[in-house]
Design a protein around this motif. Structure first.
Motif, PDB file in Angstrom:
ATOM      1  N   ILE A  32       0.863  -1.081  -0.191  1.00  0.00           N
ATOM      2  CA  ILE A  32       0.074   0.111  -0.076  1.00  0.00           C
ATOM      3  C   ILE A  32       0.707   1.259   0.034  1.00  0.00           C
ATOM      4  O   ILE A  32       0.163   2.183   0.073  1.00  0.00           O
ATOM      5  CB  ILE A  32      -0.752  -0.046   1.304  1.00  0.00           C
ATOM      6  N   GLY A  33       2.147   1.003  -0.192  1.00  0.00           N
ATOM      7  CA  GLY A  33       3.088   2.243  -0.389  1.00  0.00           C
ATOM      8  C   GLY A  33       3.490   2.900   0.887  1.00  0.00           C
ATOM      9  O   GLY A  33       3.637   4.086   0.874  1.00  0.00           O
ATOM     10  N   LEU A  34       3.511   2.334   1.808  1.00  0.00           N
ATOM     11  CA  LEU A  34       3.797   2.804   3.117  1.00  0.00           C
ATOM     12  C   LEU A  34       4.994   2.027   3.783  1.00  0.00           C
ATOM     13  O   LEU A  34       5.277   0.933   3.470  1.00  0.00           O
ATOM     14  CB  LEU A  34       2.614   2.718   4.320  1.00  0.00           C
ATOM     15  N   THR A  35       5.757   2.755   4.925  1.00  0.00           N
ATOM     16  CA  THR A  35       6.959   2.024   5.737  1.00  0.00           C
ATOM     17  C   THR A  35       6.222   1.947   6.916  1.00  0.00           C
ATOM     18  O   THR A  35       5.388   2.677   7.368  1.00  0.00           O
ATOM     19  CB  THR A  35       8.060   2.656   5.542  1.00  0.00           C
ATOM     20  N   THR A  36       7.050   1.399   7.759  1.00  0.00           N
ATOM     21  CA  THR A  36       6.789   1.242   9.306  1.00  0.00           C
ATOM     22  C   THR A  36       7.072   2.668   9.898  1.00  0.00           C
ATOM     23  O   THR A  36       6.313   3.001  10.697  1.00  0.00           O
ATOM     24  CB  THR A  36       7.728   0.296  10.238  1.00  0.00           C
ATOM     25  N   ALA A  37       7.893   3.571   9.192  1.00  0.00           N
ATOM     26  CA  ALA A  37       7.981   4.949   9.879  1.00  0.00           C
ATOM     27  C   ALA A  37       6.727   5.561   9.642  1.00  0.00           C
ATOM     28  O   ALA A  37       6.264   6.445  10.497  1.00  0.00           O
ATOM     29  CB  ALA A  37       9.233   5.517   9.138  1.00  0.00           C
ATOM     30  N   ASP A  38       6.009   5.335   8.582  1.00  0.00           N
ATOM     31  CA  ASP A  38       4.887   6.198   8.172  1.00  0.00           C
ATOM     32  C   ASP A  38       3.691   5.651   9.248  1.00  0.00           C
ATOM     33  O   ASP A  38       2.753   6.536   9.342  1.00  0.00           O
ATOM     34  CB  ASP A  38       4.270   5.682   6.838  1.00  0.00           C
ATOM     35  N   VAL A  39       3.767   4.799  10.126  1.00  0.00           N
ATOM     36  CA  VAL A  39       2.582   4.300  10.817  1.00  0.00           C
ATOM     37  C   VAL A  39       3.056   4.110  12.341  1.00  0.00           C
ATOM     38  O   VAL A  39       2.618   3.146  13.197  1.00  0.00           O
ATOM     39  CB  VAL A  39       2.169   3.003  10.253  1.00  0.00           C
ATOM     40  N   SER A  40       4.274   4.885  12.529  1.00  0.00           N
ATOM     41  CA  SER A  40       4.959   4.626  13.957  1.00  0.00           C
ATOM     42  C   SER A  40       4.001   5.276  15.092  1.00  0.00           C
ATOM     43  O   SER A  40       3.575   6.536  15.006  1.00  0.00           O
ATOM     44  CB  SER A  40       6.148   5.485  14.113  1.00  0.00           C
ATOM     45  N   ARG A  41       3.460   4.429  16.010  1.00  0.00           N
ATOM     46  CA  ARG A  41       2.954   4.631  17.033  1.00  0.00           C
ATOM     47  C   ARG A  41       3.478   5.822  17.932  1.00  0.00           C
ATOM     48  O   ARG A  41       2.703   6.768  18.622  1.00  0.00           O
ATOM     49  CB  ARG A  41       2.369   3.697  17.816  1.00  0.00           C
ATOM     50  N   SER A  42       4.807   5.843  18.019  1.00  0.00           N
ATOM     51  CA  SER A  42       5.449   7.065  18.639  1.00  0.00           C
ATOM     52  C   SER A  42       5.263   8.309  18.166  1.00  0.00           C
ATOM     53  O   SER A  42       5.133   9.355  18.693  1.00  0.00           O
ATOM     54  CB  SER A  42       6.985   6.694  18.956  1.00  0.00           C
ATOM     55  N   ASP A  43       4.745   8.395  16.719  1.00  0.00           N
ATOM     56  CA  ASP A  43       4.663   9.744  16.242  1.00  0.00           C
ATOM     57  C   ASP A  43       3.185   9.965  15.947  1.00  0.00           C
ATOM     58  O   ASP A  43       3.117  11.373  15.664  1.00  0.00           O
ATOM     59  CB  ASP A  43       5.603   9.790  14.854  1.00  0.00           C
TER      60      ASP A  43
END
Length: 273
Positions: A32-43
């Motif tokens: 879906i064109g995302l990375t783990t950084a794109d969905v980081s719960r810390s941010d």
């Protein structure tokens, strides 16, 4: 009132088994064109994560019933869904799209239940039970109804814990449905998926549809029996629609260019009677 709704402990996790969570998570996000950084719960807040994931899936994975018209039965097994949509870079109908999304959200740490729904017909009645499937997503004491498999439209709306197990009427730009307030395992949608794939009464057997939606437009290519392909672009803000006919010799190029689907010959509307 009958049996109580099933919860995740009654086999929901087993119904979504497949690759190990981390491997599946990375494959799903890449699709879906995302990375783990794109969905980081810390941010990000949980709502923001859900919005990113549902919006990204809607814009990259088409709602489509092409395999049904190739006489293939929709397989709701998690491995089959993963193989078709992630490995094969195809789309699917609600059971496949929301089944994949549910597993993706689980891999990101959300709790997810699959909820049955019935789709409203033009004359006001509803279609068969489990004719649609949505996801109830939970994080802590927050709950959402999420749906990325209703004809190219998307739903992400906060709900209460009680509403998960209570019928909810949902209206979108592509139709209306009512949830049944019951949580199901993915494999419990197998029979209705077979019916959707084979019955002349099912809404997926009458015509071909392929649709994808970004933040501003929905692009849909459709074809009814004895009709040419039509490509429709809908402006999501104004509602304005522009349609044009697609000749058969251009169909495969359009599918590849706009929907990321690679076919050697144009799909044909099958006859199911």
């Amino acid at each position: 009132m009958g049996e109580q709704p099933r919860t995740q402990s009654a086999g929901f996790e087993r119904s979504l088994a497949g690759r190990p969570d981390v491997a599946f998570r990375d494959a799903y996000l890449a699709r879906i064109g995302l990375t783990t950084a794109d969905v980081s719960r810390s941010d990000l807040d949980d709502q923001e994560i859900l919005e990113r994931v549902t919006r990204a899936q809607l814009a990259t994975i088409p709602f489509e019933n092409l395999t049904i018209h190739n006489r293939c039965i929709v397989d709701v097994g998690p491995v089959a869904i993963e193989h078709k949509i992630i490995d094969g870079r195809r789309g699917g109908i609600c059971y496949e799209l929301n089944g994949l999304m549910a597993r993706g959200l689980q891999s990101l740490g959300f709790d997810v239940l699959l909820i049955g729904a019935a789709v409203a017909r033009d004359h006001g009645t509803f279609g068969p039970a489990l004719g649609h499937m949505v996801a109830a997503v939970t994080s802590g004491d927050r709950h959402w109804l999420a749906d990325n498999g209703f004809g190219g439209s998307s739903v992400l709306t906060p709900i209460s814990a009680q509403q998960i197990h209570t019928p909810i009427d949902i209206t979108t730009s592509t139709g209306r449905y009512r949830t049944d307030g019951t949580a199901y395992r993915l494999d419990e949608f197998s029979d209705i998926a077979h019916w959707q794939s084979t019955s002349p009464e099912a809404r997926f057997t009458a015509s071909i549809v392929c649709s994808i939606t970004d933040d501003t437009h929905r692009i849909t290519m459709s074809r009814g029996r004895s009709e040419p392909f039509t490509l429709t672009r809908t402006d999501l803000v104004s509602g304005r629609r522009h349609s044009r006919t697609i000749t058969d010799d251009a169909v495969c190029a359009v599918l590849d260019d706009l929907f990321g689907i690679s076919l050697e010959i144009p799909p044909v509307v099958a006859r199911f009677r």
